[in-house]
Write a protein that holds these residues in place. Structure first.
Motif, PDB file in Angstrom:
ATOM      1  N   SER A  13       0.843  -1.145  -0.090  1.00 17.23           N
ATOM      2  CA  SER A  13       0.033   0.165  -0.050  1.00 17.23           C
ATOM      3  C   SER A  13       0.774   1.047   0.063  1.00 17.23           C
ATOM      4  N   LEU A  14       2.226   1.196  -0.122  1.00 20.90           N
ATOM      5  CA  LEU A  14       3.158   2.458  -0.117  1.00 20.90           C
ATOM      6  C   LEU A  14       2.565   3.352  -1.000  1.00 20.90           C
ATOM      7  N   ARG A  15       2.397   2.966  -2.133  1.00 20.37           N
ATOM      8  CA  ARG A  15       2.090   4.002  -3.221  1.00 20.37           C
ATOM      9  C   ARG A  15       0.461   4.420  -3.394  1.00 20.37           C
ATOM     10  N   CYS A  16      -0.392   3.746  -2.598  1.00 22.40           N
ATOM     11  CA  CYS A  16      -1.582   4.018  -2.507  1.00 22.40           C
ATOM     12  C   CYS A  16      -1.825   5.583  -1.924  1.00 22.40           C
ATOM     13  N   ILE A  17      -2.736   6.416  -2.578  1.00 24.01           N
ATOM     14  CA  ILE A  17      -2.608   8.073  -2.221  1.00 24.01           C
ATOM     15  C   ILE A  17      -3.888   8.003  -1.337  1.00 24.01           C
ATOM     16  N   GLY A  18      -4.774   6.849  -1.433  1.00 24.23           N
ATOM     17  CA  GLY A  18      -5.798   7.233  -0.504  1.00 24.23           C
ATOM     18  C   GLY A  18      -7.088   7.902  -1.000  1.00 24.23           C
ATOM     19  N   CYS A  19      -7.235   7.910  -2.548  1.00 28.54           N
ATOM     20  CA  CYS A  19      -8.559   8.201  -3.094  1.00 28.54           C
ATOM     21  C   CYS A  19      -9.528   7.132  -3.289  1.00 28.54           C
ATOM     22  N   ASN A  50      -3.643   4.431   9.070  1.00 30.51           N
ATOM     23  CA  ASN A  50      -2.493   4.295   8.088  1.00 30.51           C
ATOM     24  C   ASN A  50      -3.097   3.713   6.703  1.00 30.51           C
ATOM     25  N   GLN A  51      -2.599   3.986   5.601  1.00 31.82           N
ATOM     26  CA  GLN A  51      -3.082   3.675   4.387  1.00 31.82           C
ATOM     27  C   GLN A  51      -2.915   2.179   4.085  1.00 31.82           C
ATOM     28  N   SER A  52      -2.062   1.278   4.845  1.00 30.07           N
ATOM     29  CA  SER A  52      -1.810   0.050   4.723  1.00 30.07           C
ATOM     30  C   SER A  52      -3.300  -0.848   5.525  1.00 30.07           C
ATOM     31  N   PRO A  72      -4.795   5.839  -9.901  1.00 32.85           N
ATOM     32  CA  PRO A  72      -3.527   6.878 -10.409  1.00 32.85           C
ATOM     33  C   PRO A  72      -2.254   6.365  -9.790  1.00 32.85           C
ATOM     34  N   SER A  73      -2.239   5.334  -9.082  1.00 33.24           N
ATOM     35  CA  SER A  73      -0.741   4.989  -8.581  1.00 33.24           C
ATOM     36  C   SER A  73      -0.629   3.427  -8.887  1.00 33.24           C
ATOM     37  N   ASP A  74      -1.423   3.077  -9.943  1.00 35.04           N
ATOM     38  CA  ASP A  74      -1.153   1.490 -10.645  1.00 35.04           C
ATOM     39  C   ASP A  74      -1.083   0.531  -9.304  1.00 35.04           C
ATOM     40  N   ASN A  84      -2.211  -2.150  -8.796  1.00 38.68           N
ATOM     41  CA  ASN A  84      -3.069  -3.328  -9.550  1.00 38.68           C
ATOM     42  C   ASN A  84      -3.657  -4.442  -8.870  1.00 38.68           C
ATOM     43  N   GLU A 127      -2.368  -8.248  -9.678  1.00 38.20           N
ATOM     44  CA  GLU A 127      -1.174  -8.543  -9.276  1.00 38.20           C
ATOM     45  C   GLU A 127      -1.064  -8.692  -7.839  1.00 38.20           C
TER      46      GLU A 127
END
Lengths: 338, 266
Positions: A227-233, A283-285, A319-321, A323, A326
């Motif tokens: 989840s590091l690249r998840c921007i939370g939208c 947090n996002q994770s 927006p942050s791929d 996937n 995957e």
């Protein structure tokens, strides 16, 4: 079996709209394809793999008043939308995964305390789906219990065949009532093997295996990295045909107002914020874990219902791929079996 | 790209940074944000014309901050963003090493003055289609413009990807989430969507560095960045504010000068 030509299909849909039914069909807006009500069939498009927004809006709209009030003198007029008969609607162009999602979504809203608005809309909805003759790398319906020609949830399923026509499977009473009334638009053809026309979607993972592994993966390290690249939208949740979370908002003034149900997303940081100020998913994770767990563990455990049909919209919209296919393959490969 | 790999390897090996925020290979031929923590992974970084996302959005993400000191791969718009973040006290001077990339060039920027010099020598360059979009909309009458935005915003389902993708939309509690009073109508009907997007444009007036991340992020394909670009154009031409070029600039919307025009108050 029955078949219908492209021209007759357009006539069929136009006829349904003329009867006063609200016909939702895929139309292009800018670069993207959306389901929208159409009166004439000229803007309807056929060359999409998947629409941007799912057809869940025909059952579960972006927002809707649950109850409204208005002062008229000293009297209060209360409007309960569930008391009105829902409009007859036809959804055209949903994919087999979408039709399955609508069926599961209606089942979800029918559990415990049945949702009268959604049940009413489902009863008044006829689903004319289109099999997939093309898929892309984000599709994974065969991993979640659907397939490019699956009949589940459709009243009529069309499969594009040779000569600009469609093989038509009439699957339910609702489908038959349309096919019978408009029988002159259909022809009889010998049974065909529709598989030869369908897209090939390789199975990417087993949802049963993912479900088993997730049942003990709550504290697994996999969530942090994923989840590091998840921007939370909320893009993934709002394009998802099965995400069912909503928020209740009060709109209006003391004289006139509504209680409105609006789509919500577990990806938002304030989704679980308590009145006390405590947020159990800070947090996002934790929020990403909830998204995956809800669809592939909690819902299947609680109701034998996988909260995903593999349409791939979330992966295309992200927006942050992030996937999803995957990530699920990663869970299947890297979470240990106890 | 080799220079980038070498630089990242050095930074991680020397312990100058513990994480590098950059672009890596994504799914379906896309690039995606990656967070490189060991020198051995430096070669996973890519830099090419698929790399549009403004990675500055990750600088203050708690999970990333916890990793230690960071370096960031930044295209010119991301460098402007970082300058603006410093000006708005969202990032302290020298807190991050900026690896400014453009075409085949790589520059390491470690202090405010080098960031400012870089940002000033890399002004906003819109791709031709954006210039055309701006010109086309400017040529419309007010009624036509309203209709244009009505049609565009009708697609908005308020997923807030525009907000989440914007490094300068950093409020922990956004105005749309304040409900005492409720400033912005929550449902994604015409009024709610107009209120949200007008508010966003006003809050970014004179602050938006025109990176385009919001437009790229929008799943509905709304050219949403045009609103903040226009708001920033007005802040520039009417009030002389140019965001992202000075680390101690004040903000157009929260400062007052005697010579500020008041012709808009009518």
């Amino acid at each position: 079996m029955k078949s219908i030509t492209h021209d007759n299909l357009l006539k069929l849909l136009a006829g349904l709209a003329d009867e006063g039914k609200i016909v939702y069909a895929p139309v292009r807006k800018g670069q993207k394809v959306f389901f929208a009500p159409v009166q004439n069939m000229q803007p309807v498009v056929f060359d999409y793999i998947q629409t941007t927004e799912s057809p869940k809006l025909v059952l579960f709209p972006r927002y809707e008043p649950l109850i409204s009030f208005e002062y008229q003198g000293k009297e209060v007029k209360v409007d309960d939308p569930s008391a009105a008969a829902p409009a007859e609607r036809v959804l055209f162009g949903s994919r087999p995964c979408d039709a399955m999602a609508l069926k599961r979504l209606a089942e979800f809203f029918d559990r415990d305390i049945p949702d009268a608005l959604i049940a009413g809309r489902q009863k008044a909805l006829t689903v004319i789906s289109m099999s997939c003759i093309k898929a892309d790398a984000d599709c994974f319906c065969t991993s979640t219990g659907s397939s490019p020609g699956d009949i589940c949830g459709s009243d009529i399923l069309l499969t594009p065949v040779e000569n600009n026509g469609y093989a038509a499977e009439i699957l339910t009473g609702k489908g038959a009532s349309i096919a019978d009334r408009c029988s002159s638009l259909f022809s009889e053809i010998p049974e065909i093997r529709k598989e030869q026309y369908l897209a090939k979607v390789e199975k990417a993972f087993s949802h049963e295996e993912v479900r088993k592994k997730l049942s003990h993966a709550f504290d697994h390290d996999i969530w942090n990295g994923a989840s590091l690249r998840c921007i939370g939208c909320g893009a993934c949740a709002f394009v998802c045909p099965m995400c069912s979370c909503f928020d209740i908002q009060e709109e209006g003034t003391a004289k006139k107002g509504s209680r409105v149900r609006c789509w919500d997303s577990c990806g938002f940081s304030l989704f679980t914020l308590h009145t006390s100020g405590h947020n159990p998913r800070h947090n996002q994770s934790e929020r990403w874990r909830q998204r995956v767990m809800h669809k592939f563990s909690y819902q299947p455990e609680a109701a034998e219902l996988t909260g995903c049909v593999g349409c791939g919209r979330c992966s295309r919209a992200c927006p942050s791929d992030m996937n999803l296919k995957e990530q699920l393959q990663d869970i299947a490969a890297n979470v240990e079996t106890v | 790209m080799q220079a980038l790999h070498q630089k990242v390897k050095e930074l991680l090996e020397s312990g100058k940074v513990q994480v590098v925020i950059g672009y890596g290979e994504g799914s379906g031929g896309k690039s995606r944000p990656v967070f490189i923590r060991s020198a051995a992974d430096a070669a996973k970084l890519v830099w090419d014309d698929r790399c549009h996302q403004n990675l500055a959005v990750y600088i203050n993400k708690p999970e990333i901050k916890k990793m230690g000191k960071a370096a960031i791969v930044a295209h010119p718009a991301a460098v402007r963003t970082i300058v603006q973040m410093i000006a708005e006290h969202q990032l302290s001077s020298g807190a991050i090493i900026v690896l400014a990339v453009e075409n085949d060039t790589l520059e390491e920027l470690t202090d405010n003055s080098s960031l400012e010099v870089y940002a000033q020598s890399h002004p906003v360059l819109f791709p031709p289609f954006v210039v055309k979009e701006i010109e086309d909309i400017a040529a419309l009458s007010a009624a036509e413009r309203f209709e244009f935005w009505q049609n565009e915003l009708e697609k908005c389902f308020k997923c807030y990807a525009c907000r989440a993708a914007c490094p300068l939309c950093y409020c922990e509690r956004c105005i749309v989430e304040c409900n005492q009073p409720q400033w912005v109508s929550v449902p994604s009907h015409a009024q709610g969507n107009f209120e949200w997007h007008m508010n966003r444009a006003m809050h970014l007036a004179g602050r938006c560095v025109s990176c385009g991340s919001c437009t790229i992020a929008c799943p509905a394909g709304i050219p949403i960045g045009l609103l903040t670009i226009e708001a920033s154009r007005i802040a520039r031409t009417e009030f002389g504010f140019e965001p992202g070029i000075s680390c101690d600039a004040s903000s157009a919307m929260s400062s007052f000068r005697n010579e500020d025009k008041e012709t808009f108050i009518q």
